[in-house]
Design an enzyme around this catalytic site. Structure first.
Site, PDB file in Angstrom:
ATOM      1  N   LYS A 107       0.900  -1.171  -0.231  1.00  0.00           N
ATOM      2  CA  LYS A 107       0.133  -0.069  -0.021  1.00  0.00           C
ATOM      3  C   LYS A 107       0.819   1.350   0.148  1.00  0.00           C
ATOM      4  O   LYS A 107       0.243   2.141  -0.319  1.00  0.00           O
ATOM      5  CB  LYS A 107      -0.990  -0.088   1.032  1.00  0.00           C
ATOM      6  CG  LYS A 107      -1.991  -1.107   1.008  1.00  0.00           C
ATOM      7  CD  LYS A 107      -3.103  -0.770   2.228  1.00  0.00           C
ATOM      8  CE  LYS A 107      -4.429  -1.715   1.626  1.00  0.00           C
ATOM      9  NZ  LYS A 107      -4.099  -3.069   2.270  1.00  0.00           N
TER      10      LYS A 107
HETATM   11  C1  LIG Z   1      -4.737  -4.691   1.621  1.00  0.00           C
HETATM   12  C2  LIG Z   1      -4.010  -5.546   1.658  1.00  0.00           C
HETATM   13  C3  LIG Z   1      -4.419  -6.708   0.808  1.00  0.00           C
HETATM   14  C4  LIG Z   1      -5.641  -6.659  -0.120  1.00  0.00           C
HETATM   15  O1  LIG Z   1      -5.431  -5.852  -1.207  1.00  0.00           O
HETATM   16  P1  LIG Z   1      -6.734  -5.119  -1.969  1.00  0.00           P
HETATM   17  O2  LIG Z   1      -6.325  -4.119  -2.927  1.00  0.00           O
HETATM   18  O3  LIG Z   1      -7.661  -4.660  -0.919  1.00  0.00           O
HETATM   19  O4  LIG Z   1      -7.481  -6.345  -2.582  1.00  0.00           O
HETATM   20  C5  LIG Z   1      -3.706  -7.801   0.609  1.00  0.00           C
HETATM   21  N1  LIG Z   1      -2.502  -8.079   1.408  1.00  0.00           N
HETATM   22  C6  LIG Z   1      -1.955  -6.890   2.239  1.00  0.00           C
HETATM   23  C7  LIG Z   1      -0.839  -7.001   3.091  1.00  0.00           C
HETATM   24  C8  LIG Z   1      -2.942  -5.884   2.441  1.00  0.00           C
HETATM   25  O5  LIG Z   1      -2.436  -4.634   3.171  1.00  0.00           O
END
Ligand SMILES: *Cc1c(COP(=O)(O)O)cnc(C)c1O
Length: 435
Positions: A107
């Site tokens: 993210k």
């Molecule tokens: C947010 C997140 C996900 C999921 O991603 P999306 O875009 O919401 O499908 C998977 N793994 C981790 C570690 C995350 O922080």
């Protein structure tokens, strides 16, 4: 390039407006009106390009003329100033490691890009923009790190007292400068209510320019395409296209991959790897979408009962479920299998995945058993140390803290304490303006 709302094709906003607004008033999601087509040369000669060149080419059509090329190049290179290695795990499976950024999770990419776009859009405004977020843990840390020392932007993060992990609290409270943390004497729901009330407060919005750093924002969603191209750059045998497994919760990450694929990224097949939260796998079976109650799992960043970005996936395929099924296979992997996978990968391959990566690996391994001539990679979306409480008992060993976390340990907690009351938050925000 303009964006419409998934609830209203007639809406017509540019990248700047879509980024500042976050979400259309009709509660749909912003969606690009055209899917850019990348040149064959770009795809075939991708090894010759730098990461920065690749990312710029990919994002440029989406940004249009809202940010000049020189500034966009700067934003892009600051967004991706860490590694995205594709690491071999078995003969047929590799791991695309997306955890080498400041908060050890993928993210970081979206949050860093969005923060710098907002900063650019407010550089000549007569006031700063204030990003107001409530967090139960991880989102707040990624946002805080991404916005730290970014000009023209103030960040106020509310978190529930005693309900975030000690590492998360460090990430929220020790940065200082333009990042202010508020420790609320209440629950996460109280924090959210206070934030919502602030967005609805007329007087406050006359005095301050408030925005949320929501995960559905186009400036967080679109740059997630970058690392799918970085993986293609590192992919060895370009004649056998990769099968890509994406650990999916809100479906933003996989939707960015699918978008890249529609722009010309070579992909054999996608796997949407979910945990027990199986609203999408259910949809593939019944073709009726039903939001579900969220259930708690070991891969808790994917605990989403009603994935908000799935509507973008449907939009991308013009709501044609047959063509979606040809390109994507969903899986739902339970906690027991996730634990087994972590144990097996660690003991047999000497590779330690986090629980989210493990879900994706398990799904990919199963799919490849039925397609033995193919190869693939999974997205390793977080560093295993972030989930040490899950991982350490499985492997029977402690994981060392990475240097980014160690550096925070001696720092001062700069948060302010506040009762769970929106009026107190309002006074605090208004007082902050006068400083
Ligand atoms: C947010 C997140 C996900 C999921 O991603 P999306 O875009 O919401 O499908 C998977 N793994 C981790 C570690 C995350 O922080």
């Amino acid at each position: 390039m303009h964006y419409y709302s998934t609830n209203n094709k007639k809406l017509h906003v540019d990248f700047k407006e879509a980024t500042i607004k976050g979400q259309p008033l009709d509660k749909g999601l912003f969606f690009p009106a055209q899917i850019p087509q990348l040149k064959k040369d770009f795809i075939n000669n991708i090894e010759l390009l730098s990461k920065e060149d690749i990312a710029f080419e990919v994002i440029k059509p989406y940004v249009g003329n809202t940010i000049p090329d020189v500034d966009l190049k700067k934003i892009v290179s600051q967004t991706i100033n860490f590694d995205f290695p594709l690491v071999g795990v078995t003969d047929s499976i590799s791991s695309l490691e997306l955890f080498h950024g400041p908060t050890l999770a993928f993210k970081d990419v979206g949050a860093r890009f969005m923060s710098r776009c907002l900063s650019y859009f407010f550089k000549d405004a007569n006031q700063k923009i204030t990003v107001l977020v409530a967090t139960s843990g991880d989102t707040g840390g990624a946002v805080a790190a991404a916005f730290f020392e970014v000009e023209n932007v103030e960040v106020v993060i509310l978190y529930p007292s005693g309900k975030v992990s000690s590492i998360q609290e460090l990430q929220l409270t020790t940065l200082g400068k333009n990042i202010r943390a508020v420790e609320v004497d209440g629950s996460f729901d109280d924090c959210q209510r206070m934030v919502k009330q602030s967005f609805a407060d007329k007087e406050l919005n006359e005095q301050l320019f408030l925005t949320s750093a929501n995960s559905i924002n186009v400036a967080r969603w679109l740059p997630q395409q970058f690392y799918y191209f970085f993986a293609w750059q590192q992919w060895q045998d370009k004649k056998v296209l990769p099968v890509i497994a994406v650990p999916s919760g809100n479906f933003g990450n996989i939707c960015a991959g699918l978008l890249a694929c529609h722009s010309g990224l070579p992909v054999q097949h996608f796997i949407a790897a979910c945990n027990a939260n199986d609203a999408v796998p259910d949809f593939f079976e019944t073709e009726i979408y039903r939001a579900k109650q969220t259930v708690s799992t070991l891969s808790n960043a994917m605990d989403v009962g009603d994935p908000s970005n799935f509507i973008r996936v449907l939009e991308l395929f013009n709501h044609d479920v047959e063509s979606l099924k040809k390109m994507v296979t969903p899986y739902s992997i339970g906690d027991d299998e996730t634990k087994q996978t972590i144990e097996e990968l660690y003991s047999r391959q000497a590779y330690l995945p986090d629980p989210h990566g493990a879900v994706a690996y398990a799904a990919l391994k199963d799919w490849l058993q039925f397609h033995p001539h193919l190869k693939g990679y999974f997205l390793e979306t977080a560093h295993p140390v972030k989930f040490y409480d899950v991982v350490e008992p499985i492997i029977g060993k402690k994981i060392g803290l990475p240097s980014t976390i160690q550096m925070m340990l001696g720092k001062r907690n700069e948060s302010v304490k506040m009762g769970a009351n929106a009026e107190l938050l309002k006074d605090y925000l208004l007082a902050g303006m006068k400083e």
